[in-house]
Design a protein around this motif. Structure first.
Motif, mmCIF file in Angstrom:
data_model
loop_
_atom_site.group_PDB
_atom_site.id
_atom_site.type_symbol
_atom_site.label_atom_id
_atom_site.label_comp_id
_atom_site.label_asym_id
_atom_site.label_seq_id
_atom_site.Cartn_x
_atom_site.Cartn_y
_atom_site.Cartn_z
ATOM 1 N N MET A 58 -1.363 2.305 16.099
ATOM 2 C CA MET A 58 -0.661 2.232 17.383
ATOM 3 C C MET A 58 -1.603 2.556 18.532
ATOM 4 N N PHE A 59 -2.497 3.548 18.291
ATOM 5 C CA PHE A 59 -3.451 3.893 19.336
ATOM 6 C C PHE A 59 -4.388 2.716 19.614
ATOM 7 N N THR A 89 -3.842 -0.458 19.188
ATOM 8 C CA THR A 89 -3.132 -1.490 19.918
ATOM 9 C C THR A 89 -3.086 -1.166 21.407
ATOM 10 N N MET A 90 -2.778 0.113 21.699
ATOM 11 C CA MET A 90 -2.687 0.534 23.091
ATOM 12 C C MET A 90 -4.057 0.448 23.744
ATOM 13 N N PHE A 143 -6.346 -1.627 23.130
ATOM 14 C CA PHE A 143 -6.616 -3.028 23.474
ATOM 15 C C PHE A 143 -6.056 -3.346 24.861
ATOM 16 N N SER A 144 -4.851 -2.810 25.155
ATOM 17 C CA SER A 144 -4.272 -3.014 26.484
ATOM 18 C C SER A 144 -5.153 -2.397 27.560
#
Lengths: 277, 277, 277, 277
Positions: D220-221, D223-224, D226-227
């Motif tokens: 999850m980290f 993925t974030m 990447f944002s």
């Protein structure tokens, strides 16, 4: 709808709509190409508006009837959603059909307002039909849990037609009056209609012989069969387009020769426009 | 088609069509860019129409022959679909090939009518080819059940080319005569053709050494190989385009100098149009 | 956000934005259609710019407040990302919300610069909103690991609205000021807002009755429910559009009759433009 | 490439290209908006062509060097593909990198021919770059078999950037010189570059602390994260655009006031064009 009639009825409706649209769009396109007769053209625009209104009144009537029938005929849920006594949902598949009708109802209402008052932005009717078909496909998509392989497969194939048609309508928002998209849309409507008949025959065979629901060959045949339905739909649309086109041309020929003389060069211009390399 | 020849034959056909289209589109595009010679241009339009008719007659002939051969040659199904005695489907893969031919047949018929009578809306030929390729990919998609991993993989890669080409043809409905799309379409046809050859070599190796069907490295090699075929296809289209372009230019130079004088400024205009920032 | 309030709050915000946008776009579209009053029109353009600036200041304020609240209110992570002592990530879901706010913050900043200085290319605000919604959907997509079936399902349905809205904004980059896309965009914003409320009610039921998280019928009902929310959103947008449209028309009627005389033919022209077959 | 340097090197290259493109496109766009100085504009067009040629020579050089290095440096495969003695493929990942370079090489060659001879259709360079990025993503896609979850995840996120960029280039074939698409394209190049660095740090951590490859929170980290890289890329492009835009404006102001007088009204026209409701 889990019955032969339940699939044949919408199938027939879609077949009729498909042929109707094929005729309508062919007529508009052919008259547009031969638009030199000022009067004829004006007449046809008024005619077009009137036809759209009649068509949408018909859709309105159908969808309202559909909603009422689904809810009240036989042992429908009669607008009850949840049975609190026995703690289960009341016939959700009927509610789903009601929802589908609801969106076609909305599309018909918007289209009626659009064609009568002109207060709405053009192409909104296309968008609403696109949404209506999308919702139909969307509900079918989450409808198939826990069925046999063949049952799922025939419905998945149906989704190609439904989502395809939804996509075409969305494209028409940007490319209005594109005859190619219009004809493709009729084709997919016919495909949907005839495929509903096919589903009826496959899942509820009348002659008693049950299809093998798990045979891979049966699935391959069904897939191929879908292509044949598509070919059939293309053929029907082609025949309708050809007929309408011939009728319009022959009626144009019966007009006085003087006007024909005026028509000729313009017609050539209009067509040569399409011919530019 | 489960044989080396069965893959090499369509491969060769697609390779020929790909090169033919590359030449055709390059010719149209190059002559269009140098469109100042009124006569040459008119001639080329008549020529274009004539070529389209010949091309589609050829496609018509091929697809009819294909359908007949598949059904009757060797021990084909001879139009029987279901063996009621032994209760199994008659050679469904041959029926699938027949179906594929059927759609290319329909595309050829529509294209012929379009180019001879002009009664049909332009760009309908592109749509029909798009549908034909879509159906080809669609049948391949549901064709792969229960095969080995490598077999599935090589066919899946083929689907990239087929669906890609289908998409390009749909785009051409809206962007007709876009040379970029035309060349991309030739590239994908060539890719399809050469990949059919590759499938033949991989699944039916001639020198006896069988490929390891489950090795992940083999799959990675095959994927890379597909890219090389794409590079090869791009190269071939590039060479064809270059050759045609050179020939057209050299022929333009051989025309009388007086006309060249008239040509020059216009040509500069036409090209500067492309140059605008 | 794992609470009723945590879903209701963003839901309310999206509902307000949706109605606000519906009103704004309806107003622009209706005044554009009746653009014959030179003065009114000029005024409305200045007004439009001013409104955009106010709107984006509001978004700026909201997103900054949101970021600060998420980080510092209650026991937020207070900008710490990793707890090195206990070797675990600090409340990642709050960081995710902060990231979502960050992109809406960026969109608001870009939009403000665009509408005040005019140094940026037009339509960049649409692109930034498209990216902001994409990132929102993207983070939700990888957010759902290891939850119950119903929980995953309600969030997946939400993704339809979010990604749909993102797509619409990307399309607006190419088709600016297309009223159909604008209205569709409002509809999806409203859908998102009301669906957040629905998620709150489903996952954190107030009356104590817990939903059966694994019943397939419940899932089917939820899917259908999403369609009803869509129908509701369409209805709301329709009502707003109708109201704004009526108000604008009635205000136009109250202008001096002389100008009305000037208006009439032009108005007819503008509308007949839309009517061309 | 399975090393820290192997990810950092392409990352750096993409970062440089991204910033370079951001500067180039900003310059073209800003000068195009202020196109009233006949001489400046003509100069900038020649300049543009010259820059494109230099840029593509650089790409040509890089891709050829890359191909040679991959094959011959250290213990590369030296153009051998299959080790017949030990019956295994020779370092397929190096061959894959060579293939990626090959397509960028092709793109550079086509772009060079396009900008020097003008024999090719415009926008072909965009198509070739689109294909090059597509092939890069395509090879990565089938590259990830049998790795740990986190390894697969970071590469999948990379695919968003790669396929996104490929799509943008395909769109540019139809919407050439659209500054929004150009800037989006720079952003995705920067995102790709910085994400390659991130992959290097995640998979080959320098400070010895190994990341937990299976923890869902880590995913999850990531993925974030990447944002955040996306936000960073947007910021960098924004800063470059702003700087270039300011420099061009300040240079325009230093030109003699007489020309400024001529410029003003036109400039206002050009901008008011963008402003039309």
């Amino acid at each position: 709808m889990g019955s032969f009639q339940g699939h044949v009825l919408p199938g027939t409706v879609f077949l009729i709509i498909g042929i109707w649209w094929a005729g309508k769009f062919s007529l508009w396109h052919t008259t547009r190409r031969n638009k030199s007769f000022g009067s004829t053209r004006l007449a046809s625009r008024t005619l077009q508006r009137r036809l759209e209104i009649i068509e949408n009144c018909f859709f309105l009537f159908c969808s309202v009837t559909g909603m009422i029938c689904e809810q009240y005929v036989a042992n429908g849920p009669m607008l009850r959603l949840y049975d609190f006594a026995e703690k289960h949902w009341e016939q959700l598949h009927i509610w789903q059909h009601t929802t589908m009708y609801l969106f076609f109802f909305l599309a018909a209402v918007v289209s009626l307002i659009l064609h009568t008052t002109k207060a709405l932005p053009v192409a909104l009717d296309k968008l609403m039909l696109g949404i209506a078909f999308f919702v139909e496909g969307f509900l079918f998509l989450y409808h198939l849990h826990g069925r046999t392989m063949l049952d799922v497969h025939v419905h998945q194939l149906l989704l190609y037609a439904i989502f395809g048609e939804s996509l075409i309508f969305f494209l028409e928002v940007f490319h209005r009056d594109n005859i190619i998209l219009d004809l493709l849309c009729c084709t997919l409507t016919l495909l949907q209609g005839s495929w509903f008949w096919e589903i009826g025959f496959v899942l509820y065979p009348s002659n008693g012989t049950v299809w093998d629901m798990k045979d891979h060959n049966t699935m391959m045949f069904i897939t191929m069969c879908f292509s044949w339905h598509l070919a059939f739909a293309i053929l029907v649309v082609g025949v309708v387009y050809g007929t309408v086109s011939c009728v319009v041309r022959s009626r144009l020929k019966r007009t006085p020769p003087m006007e024909m003389g005026l028509l000729k060069p313009r017609e050539r211009d209009a067509e040569s426009e399409d011919e530019i390399l």
